[in-house]
Design a protein around this motif. Structure first.
Motif, mmCIF file in Angstrom:
data_model
loop_
_atom_site.group_PDB
_atom_site.id
_atom_site.type_symbol
_atom_site.label_atom_id
_atom_site.label_comp_id
_atom_site.label_asym_id
_atom_site.label_seq_id
_atom_site.Cartn_x
_atom_site.Cartn_y
_atom_site.Cartn_z
ATOM 1 N N VAL A 122 39.473 38.637 34.961
ATOM 2 C CA VAL A 122 40.922 38.539 35.097
ATOM 3 C C VAL A 122 41.321 38.781 36.548
ATOM 4 O O VAL A 122 41.315 39.923 37.016
ATOM 5 N N PRO A 123 41.674 37.719 37.299
ATOM 6 C CA PRO A 123 42.184 37.915 38.659
ATOM 7 C C PRO A 123 43.651 38.328 38.634
ATOM 8 O O PRO A 123 44.389 37.989 37.714
ATOM 9 N N SER A 124 44.080 39.061 39.671
ATOM 10 C CA SER A 124 45.470 39.473 39.760
ATOM 11 C C SER A 124 45.904 39.437 41.221
ATOM 12 O O SER A 124 45.084 39.529 42.139
ATOM 13 N N GLY A 125 47.209 39.319 41.424
ATOM 14 C CA GLY A 125 47.760 39.225 42.765
ATOM 15 C C GLY A 125 47.968 37.776 43.155
ATOM 16 O O GLY A 125 47.112 36.920 42.892
ATOM 17 N N ALA A 126 49.117 37.482 43.781
ATOM 18 C CA ALA A 126 49.469 36.097 44.082
ATOM 19 C C ALA A 126 48.500 35.445 45.050
ATOM 20 O O ALA A 126 48.140 34.272 44.894
ATOM 21 N N ASP A 127 48.051 36.167 46.078
ATOM 22 C CA ASP A 127 47.178 35.563 47.076
ATOM 23 C C ASP A 127 45.808 35.215 46.490
ATOM 24 O O ASP A 127 45.278 34.131 46.727
ATOM 25 N N LEU A 128 45.233 36.142 45.722
ATOM 26 C CA LEU A 128 43.935 35.843 45.115
ATOM 27 C C LEU A 128 44.074 34.739 44.072
ATOM 28 O O LEU A 128 43.222 33.847 43.973
#
Length: 237
Positions: A122-128
């Motif tokens: 699960v990736p999180s954060g807008a840039d990633l």
């Protein structure tokens, strides 16, 4: 194989945060907080950038020791500590809390991570998230749409090349506070080729754009004079 699941909250107009990184419009109650707990408990890894990881590391690990924490907040502290974490950063040398430091989003390395045993990633954060989207690495989306329009800020989905990406709606749910879950996944290969749900194979598509056998040039309708048919064709387009 494990999946990459993008899970995020957005405003109705598609922003993940305001222009000054404000997220005070994120309304969270126990019902809404319980949903990510249930989804993330079996996860095989949390993927984040440096800023997001440090924010989480400053607040989440010890939340269950805070008497003022709600039940779901305290529960998530244990989930966050136990799940392996991967932080994408070119400046961090090491990170605690069961965390591996990764320098860049490399598709071959992500594929190897997906092939390893365990739960979904699960990736999180807008840039990633933007990096994963640019490389077309996201397999499923669990987007929580907040009932607010903020006008400007950082969008969750930045412009990317490559054209449309077909998705299939898996689930919707409306929470008591008005937040709406939209869960989309990649279509199955059979569905992607044009076969409707329940068919045993892809549907053949004629050059005219419809299902069926070889394309045929349509003839004049019955009951129409042949001259009228020619006039109609000549005047179309």
């Amino acid at each position: 194989m494990r999946k990459i699941i993008l899970m995020s909250s957005v405003s109705l107009d598609g922003y993940i945060e305001g222009p000054e990184r404000q997220i005070d419009w994120h309304v969270v109650d126990d019902e809404l907080h319980q949903y990510p707990n249930d989804v993330l408990r079996p996860a095989g890894g949390f993927l984040s950038g440096r800023v997001t990881h440090q924010l989480m590391a400053d607040h989440r690990p010890t939340a269950d020791a805070d008497p003022a924490a709600s039940g779901p907040e305290a529960e998530f502290a244990g989930i966050w500590r136990s799940v392996p974490k991967y932080v994408y950063s070119r400046t961090l040398r090491e990170a605690g809390w069961n965390t591996t430091v990764v320098r860049d989003v490399v598709p071959a390395e992500v594929a190897a991570l997906k092939a390893a045993p365990g739960g979904d990633l699960v990736p999180s954060g807008a840039d990633l998230a933007a990096s994963f989207l640019r490389h077309d690495l996201v397999d499923a989306y669990r987007i929580l749409v907040r009932p607010v329009r903020i006008g400007r800020g950082k969008p969750l989905f930045p412009p990317v090349d490559g054209g449309p990406v077909p998705l299939r709606l898996e689930q919707t749910h409306t929470f008591g506070n008005g937040v709406v879950l939209l869960h989309h996944g990649r279509p199955q290969a059979r569905r992607l080729l044009g076969g409707p749900a329940g068919t045993s194979g892809p549907v053949r598509v004629s050059r005219a754009g419809g299902p069926g056998g070889p394309a045929r040039r349509p003839g004049p309708r019955r009951g129409l004079r042949r001259g009228a048919g020619r006039a109609s064709r000549a005047g179309s387009g």
